[in-house]
Scaffold this motif. Structure first.
Motif, PDB file in Angstrom:
ATOM      1  N   LEU A   1      40.896  33.097  32.710  1.00 48.05           N
ATOM      2  CA  LEU A   1      39.823  33.715  33.500  1.00 48.05           C
ATOM      3  C   LEU A   1      39.444  35.102  32.992  1.00 48.05           C
ATOM      4  O   LEU A   1      38.633  35.781  33.621  1.00 48.05           O
TER       5      LEU A   1
ATOM      6  N   ASN B   1      37.628  36.421  30.781  1.00 44.29           N
ATOM      7  CA  ASN B   1      36.252  36.795  30.464  1.00 44.29           C
ATOM      8  C   ASN B   1      35.299  36.669  31.649  1.00 44.29           C
ATOM      9  O   ASN B   1      34.167  37.113  31.591  1.00 44.29           O
ATOM     10  N   VAL B   2      35.761  36.021  32.725  1.00 42.11           N
ATOM     11  CA  VAL B   2      34.858  35.874  33.881  1.00 42.11           C
ATOM     12  C   VAL B   2      35.308  36.721  35.071  1.00 42.11           C
ATOM     13  O   VAL B   2      34.585  36.840  36.057  1.00 42.11           O
ATOM     14  N   THR B   3      36.507  37.305  34.989  1.00 38.71           N
ATOM     15  CA  THR B   3      36.999  38.104  36.115  1.00 38.71           C
ATOM     16  C   THR B   3      36.329  39.461  36.141  1.00 38.71           C
ATOM     17  O   THR B   3      36.369  40.180  35.145  1.00 38.71           O
ATOM     18  N   PRO B   4      35.698  39.845  37.259  1.00 36.90           N
ATOM     19  CA  PRO B   4      35.113  41.194  37.352  1.00 36.90           C
ATOM     20  C   PRO B   4      36.217  42.243  37.233  1.00 36.90           C
ATOM     21  O   PRO B   4      37.258  42.111  37.883  1.00 36.90           O
TER      22      PRO B   4
ATOM     23  N   ARG C   1      36.682  45.213  38.371  1.00 37.25           N
ATOM     24  CA  ARG C   1      37.163  46.017  39.497  1.00 37.25           C
ATOM     25  C   ARG C   1      38.015  45.228  40.483  1.00 37.25           C
ATOM     26  O   ARG C   1      38.709  45.828  41.293  1.00 37.25           O
ATOM     27  N   ILE C   2      37.957  43.904  40.457  1.00 34.47           N
ATOM     28  CA  ILE C   2      38.876  43.183  41.357  1.00 34.47           C
ATOM     29  C   ILE C   2      39.922  42.384  40.569  1.00 34.47           C
ATOM     30  O   ILE C   2      40.555  41.488  41.088  1.00 34.47           O
TER      31      ILE C   2
ATOM     32  N   ALA D   1      42.756  39.669  41.904  1.00 36.95           N
ATOM     33  CA  ALA D   1      42.746  38.290  41.401  1.00 36.95           C
ATOM     34  C   ALA D   1      44.112  37.931  40.824  1.00 36.95           C
ATOM     35  O   ALA D   1      44.641  36.846  41.068  1.00 36.95           O
TER      36      ALA D   1
ATOM     37  N   ALA E   1      46.547  37.277  43.561  1.00 42.88           N
ATOM     38  CA  ALA E   1      46.299  35.979  44.210  1.00 42.88           C
ATOM     39  C   ALA E   1      46.907  34.852  43.379  1.00 42.88           C
ATOM     40  O   ALA E   1      47.542  33.932  43.907  1.00 42.88           O
ATOM     41  N   ILE E   2      46.729  34.936  42.066  1.00 39.25           N
ATOM     42  CA  ILE E   2      47.272  33.894  41.190  1.00 39.25           C
ATOM     43  C   ILE E   2      48.806  33.921  41.221  1.00 39.25           C
ATOM     44  O   ILE E   2      49.470  32.889  41.352  1.00 39.25           O
TER      45      ILE E   2
ATOM     46  N   ALA F   1      50.749  35.082  43.579  1.00 38.41           N
ATOM     47  CA  ALA F   1      51.246  34.641  44.882  1.00 38.41           C
ATOM     48  C   ALA F   1      51.205  33.127  44.989  1.00 38.41           C
ATOM     49  O   ALA F   1      52.129  32.503  45.531  1.00 38.41           O
ATOM     50  N   THR F   2      50.144  32.526  44.443  1.00 37.92           N
ATOM     51  CA  THR F   2      50.042  31.067  44.500  1.00 37.92           C
ATOM     52  C   THR F   2      51.230  30.414  43.785  1.00 37.92           C
ATOM     53  O   THR F   2      51.878  29.520  44.333  1.00 37.92           O
TER      54      THR F   2
ATOM     55  N   TYR G   1      28.212  38.604  42.293  1.00 35.64           N
ATOM     56  CA  TYR G   1      29.107  37.839  41.427  1.00 35.64           C
ATOM     57  C   TYR G   1      30.568  38.076  41.817  1.00 35.64           C
ATOM     58  O   TYR G   1      31.369  37.146  41.901  1.00 35.64           O
TER      59      TYR G   1
ATOM     60  N   LEU H   1      37.988  31.896  43.775  1.00 38.19           N
ATOM     61  CA  LEU H   1      39.412  31.992  43.436  1.00 38.19           C
ATOM     62  C   LEU H   1      40.275  31.788  44.684  1.00 38.19           C
ATOM     63  O   LEU H   1      41.278  31.073  44.654  1.00 38.19           O
TER      64      LEU H   1
END
Lengths: 223, 206
Positions: free
Chosen positions: A77, A79-82, A84-85, A89, A92-93, A95-96, B7, B15
């Motif tokens: 991910l 190249n698609v993850t913004p 600032r968050i 993210a 979250a990954i 924790a999953t 976005y 996600l």
């Protein structure tokens, strides 16, 4: 500069899925920049669960599973993850994967799940996982990122295994719960089961590591 | 590529949904096993604390059968007791207790002899205490200390005390070194259940 300063993997060369960094990455995680003995990360769990060898190894397995999974997805991910968050993210990954491991442990290895208590869940906040996601997976391709997760997980697992081995052996005279030092002549040193024993064992391990690699000697030359 | 707020929100939502779906799937997949584990353990805890012999390797349905044939249930003014006839100790009654621990809830069972004062056995079967420290409350060594202790002190005050300097009274237990917080909380939850037991069985007491 791509040719000379890198150890190129013999198996697939510089153009393979690891970008020629496979062996180097593996060596870095397990030995050169070992997360526990060099970076001194993940100490909380390394001290807490190592009073038994079996617990240590299951914890190591958990870190390998989470490390590989997290690095794979963070890298996929990247190249698609913004920007600032990205950390949210990553968490979250992480924790999953941690909860998946915890659930599987609860279903198939109930006893161990009870013994590890909160420490499996606490991998979510483990600096090693987050650190590798930030430092490596965000800027590398998926396969080599997984290898990095594997290497650091292994590096953690090996250190925990060694500490767990000595703590359980000295502290109870047993290994994997089986008595190996005779109960008739060996008096267990319970200090090794308690918290101070963990610090002592880890201290000796890092000292041994430094003696082998000569890290302090190199630093000494400069001054 | 410059990514806008829309976005970012979309990315976070997608996600989040993927993670939630993955977790739900794993939960569904492992649920039957987890429930069976929990049920078997519950029955095992009750049988153990009542001193009923059973095969540790038995399946959960076998355990349930042993439980149904050996253990009765009884309610004394709102307190639920599991009752069983022990070949040597006579009629035993066990009841659950619970309370907050250091990291999470602690649950256990306390089993009393017929006089409702002498402890036959105790079990802390659910806790999230620090492994090796507070977690030792579920070790045999700690739990065995309770055997034969009395839930009232020499002067009749209800409660079991976890002490640091040698347990020499009939209602004192050696606390766990390095687990003061856990020991304090265990003492509190035991006091609570013991007060309830003593209040309800006051007249039949020793």
């Amino acid at each position: 500069m791509a040719h000379n300063d890198q150890v190129v993997c013999a198996t697939c060369g510089g153009s393979g899925p690891c970008d020629g960094k496979g062996r180097e990455t593996l060596r870095a995680g397990v030995w050169v920049t070992n997360p526990v003995s060099v970076q001194v990360l993940g100490i909380c769990s390394a001290l807490a669960v190592t009073n038994k060898l079996e617990n240590s190894l299951v914890m190591g397995a958990a870190l390998i599973f989470v490390g590989v999974g997290t690095n794979l997805f963070v890298s996929l991910l990247r190249n698609v993850t913004p920007r600032r968050i990205r950390m949210i993210a990553e968490v979250a990954i992480i924790a999953t994967f941690v909860i998946i491991f915890d659930q599987i442990l609860k279903a198939y290895y109930w006893e161990m799940s009870k013994q590890l208590g909160p420490y499996v869940g606490l991998i979510i906040t483990n600096c090693i996982i987050m650190g590798r996601a930030e430092a490596f997976a965000l800027s590398n391709r998926p396969v080599v990122s997984m290898l990095d997760g594997l290497a650091n997980g292994l590096g953690y697992a090996v250190v925990l295994g060694i500490i767990g081995f000595f703590r359980e052996l000295v502290g109870t005279g047993a290994l994997f719960g089986h008595q190996v030092l005779g109960a008739d002549w060996y008096t267990p040193n319970q200090l090794m089961i308690l918290a101070p024993g963990a610090f002592i064992a880890l201290g000796f391990l890092i000292a041994l590591y430094n003696a082998i690699t000569g890290i302090n000697k190199l630093e000494g030359k400069g001054s | 590529m410059k990514k806008g707020s829309a976005y970012t929100v979309l990315y976070a939502a997608v996600l989040g949904i993927i993670c939630a779906v993955a977790l739900t799937a794993v939960d569904r997949f492992t649920d039957a096993k987890k429930v069976a584990n929990a049920q078997a353990e519950e029955v095992q805890n009750i049988l153990t604390v009542l001193g009923v012999p059973f095969d540790a390797e038995a399946s959960s349905s076998d355990l349930l059968a042993v439980y149904e044939s050996m253990v009765g249930e009884e309610e004394i003014e709102g307190l639920e007791f599991f009752v069983s006839e022990h070949p040597e100790a006579g009629k035993l009654r066990a009841t659950r207790f619970h309370g907050p621990g250091l990291w999470g809830p602690i649950e256990g069972l306390i089993c009393l002899e017929e006089d409702m004062r002498t402890i036959f056995a105790i079990a802390f079967y659910r806790h999230e205490e620090t492994p090796g420290l507070g977690g030792e409350i579920s070790s045999a060594g700690f739990q065995d200390q309770f055997r034969g202790k009395v839930i009232q002190g020499p002067s009749g005050d209800p409660g079991i005390h976890l002490v640091n300097d040698g347990a020499d009274q009939i209602n004192e237990i050696d606390a766990i070194t390095g687990a003061t917080m856990t020991s304090d909380k265990v003492e509190d939850m035991l006091s609570e259940i013991i007060e309830r037991i003593v209040a309800r069985s006051g007249s039949s007491g020793a």
